[in-house]
Enzyme design. Structure first.
Site, mmCIF file in Angstrom:
data_model
loop_
_atom_site.group_PDB
_atom_site.id
_atom_site.type_symbol
_atom_site.label_atom_id
_atom_site.label_comp_id
_atom_site.label_asym_id
_atom_site.label_seq_id
_atom_site.Cartn_x
_atom_site.Cartn_y
_atom_site.Cartn_z
ATOM 1 N N GLY A 171 -3.136 -0.197 -8.157
ATOM 2 C CA GLY A 171 -1.794 0.140 -7.692
ATOM 3 C C GLY A 171 -0.782 -0.799 -8.336
ATOM 4 O O GLY A 171 -1.081 -1.502 -9.312
ATOM 5 N N GLU B 152 -0.880 -4.902 -0.179
ATOM 6 C CA GLU B 152 -1.234 -4.470 1.180
ATOM 7 C C GLU B 152 -2.467 -5.170 1.737
ATOM 8 O O GLU B 152 -2.613 -5.292 2.949
ATOM 9 C CB GLU B 152 -1.419 -2.944 1.191
ATOM 10 C CG GLU B 152 -1.282 -2.353 2.580
ATOM 11 C CD GLU B 152 -1.368 -0.831 2.595
ATOM 12 O OE1 GLU B 152 -1.197 -0.198 1.523
ATOM 13 O OE2 GLU B 152 -1.608 -0.279 3.682
ATOM 14 N N ARG C 291 10.748 1.723 11.827
ATOM 15 C CA ARG C 291 9.609 2.640 12.009
ATOM 16 C C ARG C 291 8.840 2.442 13.301
ATOM 17 O O ARG C 291 8.402 3.390 13.931
ATOM 18 C CB ARG C 291 8.602 2.404 10.877
ATOM 19 C CG ARG C 291 8.996 3.062 9.651
ATOM 20 C CD ARG C 291 8.084 2.702 8.548
ATOM 21 N NE ARG C 291 8.841 2.997 7.363
ATOM 22 C CZ ARG C 291 8.474 2.709 6.143
ATOM 23 N NH1 ARG C 291 7.323 2.104 5.939
ATOM 24 N NH2 ARG C 291 9.212 3.022 5.138
ATOM 25 N N ALA D 248 0.496 -3.624 -7.402
ATOM 26 C CA ALA D 248 0.190 -5.059 -7.394
ATOM 27 C C ALA D 248 -0.798 -5.398 -8.512
ATOM 28 O O ALA D 248 -0.588 -6.342 -9.288
ATOM 29 C CB ALA D 248 -0.369 -5.468 -6.037
ATOM 30 N N GLY E 8 9.187 6.093 -1.011
ATOM 31 C CA GLY E 8 10.351 5.222 -0.885
ATOM 32 C C GLY E 8 10.589 4.524 -2.212
ATOM 33 O O GLY E 8 9.925 4.804 -3.211
ATOM 34 N N ALA F 265 3.858 6.546 -3.347
ATOM 35 C CA ALA F 265 5.002 5.965 -2.627
ATOM 36 C C ALA F 265 6.259 6.807 -2.834
ATOM 37 O O ALA F 265 6.667 7.063 -3.956
ATOM 38 C CB ALA F 265 5.239 4.537 -3.079
HETATM 39 C C1 SIN Z 1 7.700 2.607 2.524
HETATM 40 O O1 SIN Z 1 6.552 2.680 2.962
HETATM 41 O O2 SIN Z 1 8.374 1.577 2.619
HETATM 42 C C2 SIN Z 1 8.330 3.816 1.936
HETATM 43 C C3 SIN Z 1 7.945 5.006 2.683
HETATM 44 C C4 SIN Z 1 9.103 5.926 2.853
HETATM 45 O O3 SIN Z 1 9.635 6.390 1.859
HETATM 46 O O4 SIN Z 1 9.489 6.200 3.966
#
Ligand code: SIN
Length: 509
Positions: free
Chosen positions: A23, A357, A276, A25, A56, A54
């Protein structure tokens, strides 16, 4: 444990450094090391890691109107102030350089940042909209293929090997054969353990084997009770569930219940923009089916900025504009705890690093802030590479094992997932945790190939560590909610570390 099978490695290779995981890292470490070093990257897949998936982006305070101090504040507020403030300072101060590093590798970031929940202002940098992970991994993959010093090896981790001076190698498995990789520097970039839950957004293979293998050779693991549930996994398929990125809420999408009512404001004034942990908990407590209504964003902006969300929802038979709110449910998304590392990513075992992670670097506290994970992989990956080069060659290893005993029976994945879902969901309680610990000691095993059996036995060990950590964390903080202990006990803010000698460590500031 049933029958064991003795296996001898059929290959024996040596490298200056071995990276486990492909990944962001792992690739950052490999690409940041000098080309004079021979490097192996071991992975079961070079195209399907959490980083590739990913949605985000990467958080970084780069604009004239943003400041790393604000990024630090938001990270610590999201983490329930259980973060290590010095590590967070490293993360946020090096974030702009991390973006530049990726641009140098060929990643074309968009020119304007987006906002995500928990961030006080827009500071999330995307490439290819909500396919940022794929864009980054494609650029890093291209760079990697141009190197001559990096060997890609298909395989899964079987065990780490160390002697009194530190780590000396790793045994890996592939197609029913063992290979010994000798190296005084091993970098675990092996991802998290969210594949253990029934509902998850990560690849199924993410069972936390890097974390438990490090623990088995004496590394310290901590914060294993903190698993982040992402509130907006699309509830239209079996796991791995597609993720509706948090940036959708940042751009104006709503979370509604079966009656179309926005219910999040009842638990937090930030509503959809709460972190979250809070959103997932509020959904769990509200009960019933929840939906993500992306229509407030508008068709044009939705299709332009979130093409992956639109495509994946449509592929699952639901057009987010025409059919309206998309069914969602929280799913295990990110492992916050892991192998304890110093500010260079090194564990307490000399030469053994953990990045991303699988690490507990101290940056996330009790709940990771959105878009800090790709960032962590790059910042600490680059730091590990620098440290690894500056560290003199360790003394020659004493001995290597000639063979390894692998089991041929183990609990099934379904059994493990049932235990995990029962006791380590969004809300936990002591009775369910004790029941799960007991179930683990008395679990029915099935026959399987020795590599799968070995992996599942290690995964079971990690589950028991997570259960103990959850039992020991009395009270609710961040991603860990104790339904049975609302009152904060005196140990509430102390970190429970497991290692050669389990102990509590204060990380209070
Ligand atoms: C994240 O895990 O920080 C990104 C996930 C998302 O896009 O919500």
């Amino acid at each position: 444990m049933g029958l064991m099978m003795q296996m001898t490695p059929s290959h024996d290779l040596s490298f200056d450094a071995v990276v486990v995981g492909a990944g962001i890292a792992g690739l950052t470490v490999a690409l940041s090391l000098p080309s004079t070093l021979s490097i192996a990257i071991v992975s079961r897949s070079f195209t399907m890691t959490s980083s590739h998936w990913a949605k985000g982006g990467m958080a970084a305070a780069r604009g004239a109107d943003d400041d790393p101090a604000e990024h630090l504040y938001d990270t610590i507020a999201a983490g329930g102030a259980l973060n290590d403030p010095e590590r967070v300072a490293l993360l946020v101060n090096e974030a702009p350089n991390a973006i530049e590093f990726l641009q140098h590798q060929g990643v074309a970031f968009e020119t304007q940042p987006e906002r995500e929940a928990g961030h006080g202002r827009p500071r999330i940098w995307h490439a290819d909209g909500d396919a940022t992970g794929a864009a980054i991994m494609s650029a890093l993959g291209t760079r990697l293929r141009a190197t001559r010093n990096v060997t890609l090896i298909d395989g899964t981790m079987v065990e780490l090997i160390n002697d009194d001076n530190g780590v000396i190698g790793i045994m890996i498995g592939h197609q029913n054969a063992l290979t010994l990789l000798r190296s005084p520097r091993i970098v675990l970039a092996s991802g998290g353990a969210t594949g253990l839950w029934g509902d998850h957004t990560s690849p199924n293979a993410n069972l936390g084997i890097g974390i438990v293998s490090a623990y088995r050779v004496g590394a310290i693991a901590t914060d294993l009770e903190f698993t982040q549930f992402h509130p907006t996994a699309i509830a239209l398929s079996e796991s791995p569930l597609s993720l509706a990125t948090e940036a959708l809420r940042g751009a104006g999408a709503w979370i509604v219940d079966e009656e179309g009512k926005r219910f999040l404001f009842a638990s937090d004034p930030a509503g959809e923009l709460a972190t979250r942990d809070k959103v997932a908990r509020a959904m769990y407590r509200h009960g019933g089916q929840a939906y993500l209504d992306a229509r407030p964003i508008g068709r044009e902006a939705l299709e332009k900025r979130f093409p992956t969300f639109v495509r994946e929802a449509r592929q699952q038979g639901h057009d987010p504009m025409a059919a309206g709110p998309v069914p969602i449910r929280p799913a295990a998304h990110y492992t916050i705890g892991g192998v304890v590392t110093d500010s260079w990513g090194e564990s307490n075992i000399p030469g053994l690093y953990a990045i991303g992670e699988c690490a507990s670097s101290g940056v996330h506290g009790a709940n990771r802030l959105a878009s800090n994970s790709l960032l962590e992989g790059v910042v600490f990956g680059r730091r590990a590479a620098r440290h690894l080069v500056d560290t003199p060659n360790p003394v020659s290893p004493t001995h290597f094992p000639r063979s390894t005993n692998l089991p041929t029976t183990a609990p099934s994945r379904i059994t493990l997932a049932r235990i995990v879902d029962d006791a380590l969901g969004i809300e936990r309680n002591a009775v369910a945790i004790e029941r799960a610990l007991e179930a683990l000691t008395d679990v029915t095993t099935c026959e399987m190939d020795p590599f799968s059996a070995h992996e599942l036995i290690q995964a079971s060990q990690l589950v028991s560590m997570m259960l103990i950590a959850a039992r020991e964390r009395h009270g609710t903080i961040g991603a860990h909610t104790r339904a049975d202990e609302q009152v904060e006990d005196p140990h509430y803010r102390l970190t429970f570390a497991m290692g050669s000698a389990p102990r509590r460590e204060a990380r209070v500031w």
